[in-house]
Design a protein around this motif. Structure first.
Motif, PDB file in Angstrom:
ATOM      1  N   ASP A  14       0.856  -1.140  -0.098  1.00  0.00           N
ATOM      2  CA  ASP A  14      -0.123  -0.143  -0.007  1.00  0.00           C
ATOM      3  C   ASP A  14       0.828   1.454  -0.003  1.00  0.00           C
ATOM      4  OD1 ASP A  14      -2.133  -1.672   0.132  1.00  0.00           O
ATOM      5  OD2 ASP A  14      -2.812  -1.373   2.392  1.00  0.00           O
ATOM      6  N   ALA A  15       0.478   2.277  -0.857  1.00  0.00           N
ATOM      7  CA  ALA A  15       1.532   3.295  -0.968  1.00  0.00           C
ATOM      8  C   ALA A  15       0.572   4.620  -1.271  1.00  0.00           C
ATOM      9  CB  ALA A  15       2.444   3.356  -2.058  1.00  0.00           C
ATOM     10  N   TYR A  16       0.984   5.740  -0.686  1.00  0.00           N
ATOM     11  CA  TYR A  16       0.449   7.158  -0.758  1.00  0.00           C
ATOM     12  C   TYR A  16       1.176   7.658  -2.277  1.00  0.00           C
ATOM     13  CZ  TYR A  16      -1.326   7.359   3.804  1.00  0.00           C
ATOM     14  OH  TYR A  16      -2.018   7.164   5.138  1.00  0.00           O
ATOM     15  N   LYS A  17       0.547   8.500  -3.114  1.00  0.00           N
ATOM     16  CA  LYS A  17       1.142   9.022  -4.217  1.00  0.00           C
ATOM     17  C   LYS A  17       1.277  10.527  -3.993  1.00  0.00           C
ATOM     18  CE  LYS A  17      -1.846   7.798  -7.527  1.00  0.00           C
ATOM     19  NZ  LYS A  17      -2.358   7.429  -8.688  1.00  0.00           N
ATOM     20  N   LEU A  18       2.527  10.683  -3.995  1.00  0.00           N
ATOM     21  CA  LEU A  18       2.885  12.487  -3.764  1.00  0.00           C
ATOM     22  C   LEU A  18       2.939  12.780  -5.194  1.00  0.00           C
ATOM     23  CD1 LEU A  18       3.929  14.504  -1.690  1.00  0.00           C
ATOM     24  CD2 LEU A  18       6.345  13.930  -2.228  1.00  0.00           C
ATOM     25  N   LEU A  19       2.181  14.031  -5.305  1.00  0.00           N
ATOM     26  CA  LEU A  19       2.582  14.671  -6.858  1.00  0.00           C
ATOM     27  C   LEU A  19       2.892  15.954  -6.444  1.00  0.00           C
ATOM     28  CD1 LEU A  19       1.298  14.027  -9.670  1.00  0.00           C
ATOM     29  CD2 LEU A  19      -0.696  15.539  -8.887  1.00  0.00           C
ATOM     30  N   ILE A  20       4.282  16.175  -7.527  1.00  0.00           N
ATOM     31  CA  ILE A  20       4.961  17.481  -7.627  1.00  0.00           C
ATOM     32  C   ILE A  20       4.631  18.019  -9.116  1.00  0.00           C
ATOM     33  CG2 ILE A  20       7.255  18.365  -7.616  1.00  0.00           C
ATOM     34  CD1 ILE A  20       7.950  16.046  -5.891  1.00  0.00           C
ATOM     35  N   LYS A  21       4.378  19.158  -9.043  1.00  0.00           N
ATOM     36  CA  LYS A  21       4.019  19.863 -10.511  1.00  0.00           C
ATOM     37  C   LYS A  21       4.744  21.255 -10.376  1.00  0.00           C
ATOM     38  CE  LYS A  21       0.117  19.334 -12.777  1.00  0.00           C
ATOM     39  NZ  LYS A  21      -1.311  19.181 -13.000  1.00  0.00           N
ATOM     40  N   PRO A  22       5.157  21.796 -11.671  1.00  0.00           N
ATOM     41  CA  PRO A  22       5.620  23.265 -11.758  1.00  0.00           C
ATOM     42  C   PRO A  22       4.406  23.907 -11.794  1.00  0.00           C
ATOM     43  CG  PRO A  22       6.785  21.825 -13.324  1.00  0.00           C
ATOM     44  CD  PRO A  22       5.653  20.941 -12.694  1.00  0.00           C
ATOM     45  N   LYS A  23       4.423  25.140 -11.052  1.00  0.00           N
ATOM     46  CA  LYS A  23       3.178  26.123 -11.053  1.00  0.00           C
ATOM     47  C   LYS A  23       2.918  26.778 -12.437  1.00  0.00           C
ATOM     48  CE  LYS A  23       2.616  26.656  -6.120  1.00  0.00           C
ATOM     49  NZ  LYS A  23       2.681  27.585  -5.062  1.00  0.00           N
TER      50      LYS A  23
ATOM     51  N   SER B 164       5.466  11.985 -10.042  1.00  0.00           N
ATOM     52  CA  SER B 164       4.378  11.263  -9.245  1.00  0.00           C
ATOM     53  C   SER B 164       5.558  10.041  -8.506  1.00  0.00           C
ATOM     54  CB  SER B 164       3.482  10.425 -10.012  1.00  0.00           C
ATOM     55  OG  SER B 164       2.529   9.671  -8.636  1.00  0.00           O
ATOM     56  N   ILE B 165       5.418  10.085  -7.158  1.00  0.00           N
ATOM     57  CA  ILE B 165       6.232   9.254  -6.212  1.00  0.00           C
ATOM     58  C   ILE B 165       5.203   8.453  -5.507  1.00  0.00           C
ATOM     59  CG2 ILE B 165       7.782   9.320  -4.590  1.00  0.00           C
ATOM     60  CD1 ILE B 165       8.921  12.041  -5.423  1.00  0.00           C
ATOM     61  N   ALA B 166       5.463   7.185  -5.646  1.00  0.00           N
ATOM     62  CA  ALA B 166       4.444   6.390  -4.666  1.00  0.00           C
ATOM     63  C   ALA B 166       5.634   6.036  -3.408  1.00  0.00           C
ATOM     64  CB  ALA B 166       4.200   4.716  -5.409  1.00  0.00           C
ATOM     65  N   VAL B 167       4.773   6.188  -2.425  1.00  0.00           N
ATOM     66  CA  VAL B 167       5.430   6.264  -0.967  1.00  0.00           C
ATOM     67  C   VAL B 167       4.896   5.080  -0.230  1.00  0.00           C
ATOM     68  CG1 VAL B 167       6.438   7.294   1.117  1.00  0.00           C
ATOM     69  CG2 VAL B 167       6.090   8.393  -1.007  1.00  0.00           C
ATOM     70  N   ASP B 168       5.714   3.940   0.153  1.00  0.00           N
ATOM     71  CA  ASP B 168       5.297   2.877   1.068  1.00  0.00           C
ATOM     72  C   ASP B 168       4.739   3.501   2.214  1.00  0.00           C
ATOM     73  OD1 ASP B 168       5.253  -0.118   1.309  1.00  0.00           O
ATOM     74  OD2 ASP B 168       6.274   0.509   3.294  1.00  0.00           O
ATOM     75  N   ALA B 169       3.353   2.947   2.482  1.00  0.00           N
ATOM     76  CA  ALA B 169       2.614   3.608   3.476  1.00  0.00           C
ATOM     77  C   ALA B 169       3.249   3.186   4.887  1.00  0.00           C
ATOM     78  CB  ALA B 169       1.149   3.200   3.485  1.00  0.00           C
ATOM     79  N   LYS B 170       3.774   2.120   5.178  1.00  0.00           N
ATOM     80  CA  LYS B 170       4.270   1.527   6.430  1.00  0.00           C
ATOM     81  C   LYS B 170       6.002   1.916   6.597  1.00  0.00           C
ATOM     82  CE  LYS B 170       5.139  -2.579   9.007  1.00  0.00           C
ATOM     83  NZ  LYS B 170       4.774  -3.989   9.108  1.00  0.00           N
ATOM     84  N   THR B 171       6.617   2.018   5.581  1.00  0.00           N
ATOM     85  CA  THR B 171       8.247   2.404   5.841  1.00  0.00           C
ATOM     86  C   THR B 171       8.528   3.649   5.404  1.00  0.00           C
ATOM     87  OG1 THR B 171       8.827   1.377   3.476  1.00  0.00           O
ATOM     88  CG2 THR B 171       8.796  -0.198   5.275  1.00  0.00           C
ATOM     89  N   GLY B 172       7.758   4.628   4.370  1.00  0.00           N
ATOM     90  CA  GLY B 172       8.247   5.725   3.892  1.00  0.00           C
ATOM     91  C   GLY B 172       9.082   5.494   2.855  1.00  0.00           C
ATOM     92  N   LEU B 173       9.217   4.376   2.221  1.00  0.00           N
ATOM     93  CA  LEU B 173      10.543   4.303   1.330  1.00  0.00           C
ATOM     94  C   LEU B 173       9.645   4.713  -0.028  1.00  0.00           C
ATOM     95  CD1 LEU B 173      13.429   3.295   0.808  1.00  0.00           C
ATOM     96  CD2 LEU B 173      11.884   0.834   0.259  1.00  0.00           C
ATOM     97  N   PRO B 174      10.123   5.456  -0.839  1.00  0.00           N
ATOM     98  CA  PRO B 174       9.830   5.516  -2.439  1.00  0.00           C
ATOM     99  C   PRO B 174       9.714   4.206  -3.309  1.00  0.00           C
ATOM    100  CG  PRO B 174      11.082   7.269  -1.849  1.00  0.00           C
ATOM    101  CD  PRO B 174      11.294   6.469  -0.818  1.00  0.00           C
ATOM    102  N   LEU B 175       8.805   3.798  -3.529  1.00  0.00           N
ATOM    103  CA  LEU B 175       8.610   2.599  -4.298  1.00  0.00           C
ATOM    104  C   LEU B 175       8.590   2.909  -6.017  1.00  0.00           C
ATOM    105  CD1 LEU B 175       6.103   0.619  -2.018  1.00  0.00           C
ATOM    106  CD2 LEU B 175       8.649   0.245  -2.001  1.00  0.00           C
ATOM    107  N   LYS B 176       8.047   4.046  -6.162  1.00  0.00           N
ATOM    108  CA  LYS B 176       7.895   4.106  -7.931  1.00  0.00           C
ATOM    109  C   LYS B 176       7.971   5.668  -7.960  1.00  0.00           C
ATOM    110  CE  LYS B 176       4.460   2.671 -11.187  1.00  0.00           C
ATOM    111  NZ  LYS B 176       5.366   2.586 -12.298  1.00  0.00           N
TER     112      LYS B 176
END
Length: 430
Positions: A238-247, A257-269
């Motif tokens: 399970d992962a959260y998706k952090l979205l970074i965009k130029p304004k 888009s960075i998928a962050v492991d919900a448990k460990t905080g490690l970027p998975l994708k």
């Protein structure tokens, strides 16, 4: 799950906390889980796959960045799929030629070694590749680039680094990698995690989501929108998706888009999509991941019988005897040289452009490039567009992410911006 946006009306102290969290994340986004493979030009697996978005507790962008910064994963193994689409023509075996030239080192056919990492790992710059990774703390890492009929591996075990190319049956070996105890001591002092002092380790080819995320977070500033864009499943996690965009406009970067492991905080994708649309420029994600301690034998290596073994010191000694007008320069050395030579930055944030003087030497007349190597010249020619304006005339060398304008009078303008933005900057400089 609906996106959770950063509140643009947040108080100044909250904004400063967010920036501080980003800076900390850039330093501690991950322990070094592979032999330092950098810079953000490697691609991802196509789209987030899974059996549906997991239902995770809500989290703000600041909290998610802090979760990445607090991640302390020291042991990991798994498989990463990397796809890169910079819009480059097929390198057609030019990786070794370009790599050897950039590093100032001979290729395998010129007395060097085809197993030397800095040139071999340039293969990751185009196409789709499968990479197997393993790490047990800061001084034990292994990265294997898998092909249909061969395998290339780089193994670090304490002070030693081995690289093996099964296709050519060649081995590269060097000693003097940074000591693990020293690395841990640096962590306690809140110093930046890097392995640039490691001998024999490539520094500028990020091959994992963690390293790519680290580079992306360094670029986050007031010109950036940062949001949490729901959730996903990556490699069964399970992962959260952090979205970074130029304004603003003008950048070739559409979104990261960075998928962050919900448990460990490690970027998975990690996925970088261009502003022009289409396939991701950079797409790198775990297809399988395990946080158990890898077997100690994973990091053992003995050269196979009959393999040609090249010691790193041998290449250094060979380089000393070669006639060179100037010593080979690293990317960091070149950056310092450009700054000393009047490197200027036009604009800010994602649409900023670097301007510098090439000493009055533009692109050779009659061709977009003239290296003396017909294959390399053909490759460079395929990237160039002739342009003109108030500044005069020149050539834009283009990819889907980075573009560079070299004027005929020896000025250069480079950035993750459009061709039109480069021409506009050159005109304004006149």
């Amino acid at each position: 799950m609906a996106p959770y946006e950063t509140d643009d009306s947040a108080k100044a102290d909250e904004a400063e906390d967010l920036r501080a969290g980003r800076r900390k994340a850039a330093r501690y986004v991950v322990p070094v889980t592979v032999v330092g493979v950098a810079a953000a030009t490697i691609g991802l697996v196509p789209a987030f796959a899974g059996s549906g978005d997991p239902d995770l507790p809500k989290i703000s962008a600041q909290e998610l960045i802090e979760k990445i910064a607090a991640s302390d994963v020291q042991q990991v193994s798994g498989t990463v799929k990397i796809s890169t689409d910079l819009g480059l023509p097929d390198l057609g075996g030019l990786e070794s030629s370009l790599g050897a030239g950039a590093a100032g080192k001979p290729s395998g056919g010129d007395g060097g070694s085809t197993a030397e990492p800095s040139s071999k790992l340039l293969e990751l710059a185009t196409g789709t590749h499968t990479v197997r990774v393993a790490a047990d703390g800061p001084d034990k890492q292994k990265l294997s680039l898998l092909d249909k009929t061969s395998e290339y591996s780089v193994i670090r075990n304490g002070d030693e680094v081995w690289a093996y190319d099964s296709k050519s049956n060649e081995v590269f070996h060097t000693t003097g990698a940074a000591d693990g105890k020293e690395h841990k001591k640096d962590q306690k002092k809140d110093q930046k995690q890097d392995q640039k002092s490691d001998k024999g380790l490539p520094e500028d080819v990020p091959a994992t989501p963690q390293k790519l995320a680290e580079e992306a977070l360094k670029a986050v500033d007031d010109t950036t929108s940062v949001t949490v864009d729901g959730s996903a499943q990556v490699a069964g996690r399970d992962a959260y998706k952090l979205l970074i965009k130029p304004k603003g406009s003008g950048s070739t970067v559409g979104a990261i888009s960075i998928a962050v492991d919900a448990k460990t905080g490690l970027p998975l994708k990690f996925t970088l999509t261009p502003a022009s649309g289409g396939a991701a420029v950079v797409d790198a994600g775990f297809t399988q991941v395990d946080f158990a301690k890898p077997s100690a034998s994973t990091f053992d290596f003995t050269p196979p019988k009959g393999a040609k073994v090249t010691e790193g010191d041998e290449l250094k000694d060979q380089g000393k005897h070669e006639k060179q007008e100037k010593p080979a320069r690293s990317g960091e050395d070149l950056g310092k040289e450009l700054e000393g030579g009047g490197l200027k930055t036009i604009g800010e944030g994602w649409s900023s452009i670097a301007e510098f003087d090439m000493g009055g030497k533009g692109v050779p007349s009659g061709a977009n490039g003239n290296t003396g190597n017909s294959d390399v010249d053909g490759f460079l020619n395929s990237l160039g567009d002739q342009v003109s304006g108030k500044f005069g005339s020149g050539t834009v060398f283009k990819t889907r992410l980075i573009n560079v304008l070299i004027t005929d009078d020896g000025k250069a303008y480079a950035g993750a911006v459009t061709k039109d933005a480069l021409v506009k900057a050159a005109n304004a400089a006149k």
